[in-house]
Design a protein around this motif. Structure first.
Motif, short mmCIF file in Angstrom:
data_model
loop_
_atom_site.label_atom_id
_atom_site.label_comp_id
_atom_site.label_asym_id
_atom_site.label_seq_id
_atom_site.Cartn_x
_atom_site.Cartn_y
_atom_site.Cartn_z
N PRO A 193 -0.65 -20.33 -2.55
CA PRO A 193 -1.84 -20.13 -3.54
C PRO A 193 -1.74 -18.80 -4.40
O PRO A 193 -1.16 -18.09 -4.03
N ALA A 194 -2.06 -19.25 -5.47
CA ALA A 194 -2.18 -17.93 -6.57
C ALA A 194 -2.83 -16.56 -5.85
O ALA A 194 -3.97 -16.64 -5.19
N TYR A 195 -2.41 -15.63 -6.32
CA TYR A 195 -2.86 -14.24 -5.76
C TYR A 195 -2.45 -13.15 -6.80
O TYR A 195 -1.82 -13.21 -7.50
N ASP A 196 -3.47 -12.08 -6.50
CA ASP A 196 -3.44 -10.92 -7.44
C ASP A 196 -2.49 -10.13 -7.25
O ASP A 196 -2.19 -9.89 -5.87
N VAL A 197 -1.92 -9.17 -7.90
CA VAL A 197 -1.24 -7.99 -7.55
C VAL A 197 -1.52 -6.81 -8.59
O VAL A 197 -1.91 -7.05 -9.57
N ALA A 198 -1.65 -5.55 -7.88
CA ALA A 198 -1.83 -4.63 -8.93
C ALA A 198 -1.00 -3.39 -8.53
O ALA A 198 -0.26 -3.46 -7.60
N GLN A 199 -0.56 -2.76 -9.57
CA GLN A 199 0.71 -1.66 -9.42
C GLN A 199 0.41 -0.27 -9.66
O GLN A 199 -0.37 -0.16 -10.80
N SER A 200 0.69 0.82 -9.02
CA SER A 200 0.41 2.19 -9.31
C SER A 200 1.90 2.72 -9.37
O SER A 200 2.67 2.37 -8.49
N VAL A 201 2.02 3.71 -10.21
CA VAL A 201 3.29 4.31 -10.42
C VAL A 201 3.04 5.81 -9.96
O VAL A 201 2.28 6.38 -10.45
N TYR A 202 4.08 6.51 -9.38
CA TYR A 202 4.18 7.85 -8.82
C TYR A 202 5.32 8.48 -9.21
O TYR A 202 6.42 7.92 -9.28
N GLY A 203 5.13 9.75 -9.41
CA GLY A 203 6.32 10.55 -9.60
C GLY A 203 6.00 11.57 -10.65
O GLY A 203 4.85 12.00 -11.24
N PRO A 204 7.03 12.49 -10.71
CA PRO A 204 8.27 12.55 -10.17
C PRO A 204 8.18 12.89 -8.58
O PRO A 204 7.21 13.67 -8.23
N VAL A 205 9.08 12.54 -7.99
CA VAL A 205 8.99 12.89 -6.33
C VAL A 205 10.47 13.37 -6.05
O VAL A 205 11.65 12.77 -6.40
N PRO A 206 10.65 14.72 -5.59
CA PRO A 206 11.81 15.31 -5.12
C PRO A 206 12.85 14.30 -4.33
O PRO A 206 12.32 13.54 -3.44
N PHE A 207 14.31 14.21 -4.57
CA PHE A 207 14.97 13.12 -3.96
C PHE A 207 15.09 13.16 -2.44
O PHE A 207 14.85 12.47 -1.83
N GLY A 208 14.94 14.44 -1.94
CA GLY A 208 14.90 14.60 -0.39
C GLY A 208 13.59 14.09 0.28
O GLY A 208 13.63 13.73 1.39
N ASN A 209 12.38 14.39 -0.53
CA ASN A 209 11.19 13.76 -0.03
C ASN A 209 11.38 12.29 0.09
O ASN A 209 10.80 11.56 1.24
N VAL A 210 12.07 11.49 -0.74
CA VAL A 210 12.15 10.08 -0.70
C VAL A 210 13.22 9.85 0.41
O VAL A 210 13.03 8.91 1.36
N VAL A 211 14.40 10.33 0.76
CA VAL A 211 15.17 10.33 2.05
C VAL A 211 14.47 10.51 3.27
O VAL A 211 14.37 9.63 3.88
N ASP A 212 13.59 11.48 3.25
CA ASP A 212 13.07 11.76 4.44
C ASP A 212 11.92 10.49 4.80
O ASP A 212 11.54 10.46 6.21
N ALA A 213 11.09 10.21 3.94
CA ALA A 213 10.07 9.29 4.08
C ALA A 213 10.23 7.93 3.50
O ALA A 213 9.30 7.04 3.30
N PHE A 214 11.49 7.31 3.52
CA PHE A 214 11.87 6.28 2.85
C PHE A 214 11.11 4.88 3.56
O PHE A 214 10.68 4.09 2.95
N ASP A 215 11.02 4.90 4.89
CA ASP A 215 10.46 3.91 5.53
C ASP A 215 9.22 3.92 5.07
O ASP A 215 8.54 2.62 5.08
N GLU A 216 8.48 5.08 5.21
CA GLU A 216 7.08 5.16 4.80
C GLU A 216 6.62 4.59 3.55
O GLU A 216 5.77 3.68 3.34
N ILE A 217 7.63 4.96 2.58
CA ILE A 217 7.46 4.65 1.25
C ILE A 217 7.67 3.20 0.88
O ILE A 217 6.87 2.46 0.34
N SER A 218 8.69 2.53 1.48
CA SER A 218 8.88 1.37 1.57
C SER A 218 8.02 0.52 1.86
O SER A 218 7.76 -0.74 1.74
N GLY A 219 7.22 0.78 2.76
CA GLY A 219 6.05 -0.10 3.48
C GLY A 219 4.64 0.36 3.03
O GLY A 219 3.68 -0.30 3.48
N LEU A 220 4.50 0.95 1.78
CA LEU A 220 3.37 1.13 0.99
C LEU A 220 2.56 0.09 0.38
O LEU A 220 1.48 0.24 -0.25
N GLY A 221 3.59 -0.97 -0.02
CA GLY A 221 2.86 -2.14 -0.47
C GLY A 221 3.93 -3.45 -0.55
O GLY A 221 4.79 -3.33 0.21
N TYR A 222 3.45 -4.49 -1.07
CA TYR A 222 4.24 -5.87 -1.08
C TYR A 222 5.36 -5.68 -1.65
O TYR A 222 6.20 -6.25 -1.03
#
Length: 435
Positions: A193-222
């Motif tokens: 069934p048709a569904y809506d999506v919204a997107q927000s963009v964040y940044g810049p983010v230090p590279f090390g922060n992404v490495v440390d929290a990648f699992d959490e970040i990749s689970g923030l949305g669809y």
């Protein structure tokens, strides 16, 4: 039919073969029957020799559906086809001509209250070509686009027709087929069934922060994508796309130290965001939010070469650090690089076969010699981590390293030989990577 030579979408290479674009399915079947070697060119978004042919290079663009809102001229003399998809309102299955672009099918479905589960970054790509090369979008719960496939209709080597469906034990071999089974003329896909999506963009983010929290970040949305130019030790932007009940929650003010952006942003920093899909948390139809780029505009940057590796998720931390170290060898070549998550699937020749992966995608400048010289550095980074190159993009990987990473490769080869014993539909690419 046109016989002029053609290039791929970005102009980075000329496709080998005599180009034919029939205006009727019977003409396509006749061309297949009289040829000794046939490959199919879809929307030509490949960057390697996956579609090259020693003889006939067939296009089904004149047999593709084009939604009135997105109608564009097809190449050659023939007018665009208006053959509509067929949607079963009871099952939600939709049958569509193989050369149809995802954007056109998505609008057709939207008009009828249906949608596709996911999209690639570009909605401009053909359905059959995307499925054949295991093209994907993003999201830990979202497998490659081929996972929605329930049947394929083929022109076989003698010009006859055959249908393969998901009640066949070997159908998982047909999901990602690299064009080696026959000329795909139509496909049936699952819809939702048709569904809506919204997107927000964040940044810049230090590279090390992404490495440390990648699992959490990749689970923030669809769907979540992390973009960097590798020129600075940071991700310039993180795109979080939410769907369904996720839209009821409050958006975070920042992600891993990167604040929410207050203006629209292009994945490539400094580029006008006019061709990017709507951001700032504004809900809209999934077809107009899950891709990064708008269907009625030029995708990405245009003049480019693409490379991508799919790395098993257990190797994520080491892969992210290897990715970080590519800054120097890729200096001056990277327009933007993207990291995404893709769910496991069951397609025999999918890089995500029975394993969740991280995708490391590189949009590089259109300078073939310099890119070729840099590709061994990417292979050195991701090869030891069981990285599999995307089937439609450039790589310096050794096929002898990659072939054993596909445990059903010999089953796929057996399927291809059973349908095409004379190997009319194989080419150097298929023989090199499959056998």
């Amino acid at each position: 039919m046109s016989t002029a030579a053609i290039s791929n979408w970005s102009g980075s290479r000329t496709l080998a073969g005599t180009f034919l674009a029939p205006t009727a399915l019977d003409d396509a079947a006749e061309a297949v029957a009289r040829s000794t070697h046939v490959r199919v060119a879809g929307s030509r978004h490949s960057f390697n020799d996956v579609v090259d042919s020693a003889e006939t290079l067939l296009s089904l663009e004149h047999l593709a559906y084009r939604h009135p809102r997105l109608a564009v001229p097809a190449s050659g003399d023939a007018p665009p086809s208006s053959v509509e998809p067929q949607l079963d309102p009871t099952t939600g299955l939709v049958r569509v001509s193989a050369g149809t672009r995802y954007a056109d099918l998505a609008l057709y479905l939207h008009d009828r209250g249906r949608a596709l589960p996911n999209f690639a970054s570009l909605p401009h790509i053909s359905i059959a070509g995307s499925v054949a090369t295991a093209t994907h979008g993003s999201g830990r719960g979202n497998p490659a686009l081929s996972a929605s496939l329930t049947s394929v209709e083929l022109i076989t080597a003698d010009g006859s027709r055959r249908t393969l469906a998901d009640d066949d034990p070997s159908f998982d071999g047909a999901r990602v087929a690299l064009g080696a089974l026959g000329v795909v003329t139509a496909m049936t896909l699952r819809t939702v069934p048709a569904y809506d999506v919204a997107q927000s963009v964040y940044g810049p983010v230090p590279f090390g922060n992404v490495v440390d929290a990648f699992d959490e970040i990749s689970g923030l949305g669809y769907s979540v994508s992390c973009f960097t130019t590798l020129r600075d030790d940071e991700f310039a932007s993180i795109w979080v796309k939410r769907a369904g009940t996720e839209l009821d929650g409050t958006w975070p003010a920042e992600v891993a130290g990167g604040p929410a952006m207050s203006e629209a942003f292009h994945p490539i920093p400094g580029v006008d965001p006019a061709n990017a899909t709507a951001q700032l948390g504004e809900p809209g139809p999934s077809w107009d939010r899950l891709p990064h780029f708008r269907a009625d505009h030029m995708p990405s940057a245009g003049e480019e070469i693409q490379c991508e590796y799919l790395v098993p998720r257990p190797n994520a931390a080491r892969a992210l650090e290897a990715f970080r170290r590519l800054s120097e060898p890729l200096a001056g070549l990277v327009q933007v690089a993207e990291v995404r998550s893709i769910a496991a699937d069951t397609a025999w020749m999918s890089p995500m076969y029975e394993q969740e992966c991280l995708a490391f995608h590189f949009t590089l400048v259109r300078d073939t010699p310099r890119v070729a010289a840099a590709l061994p550095h990417l292979e050195a980074a991701f090869g030891p981590l069981e990285g599999r190159p995307h089937w439609g993009k450039v790589t310096a990987a050794d096929p002898a390293r990659v072939r054993p990473l596909y445990p059903r490769r010999t089953d796929f080869l057996e399927l291809a030989l059973g349908l095409d014993p004379e190997r009319k539909f194989s080419n150097d690419f298929v023989r090199r990577w499959v056998g």
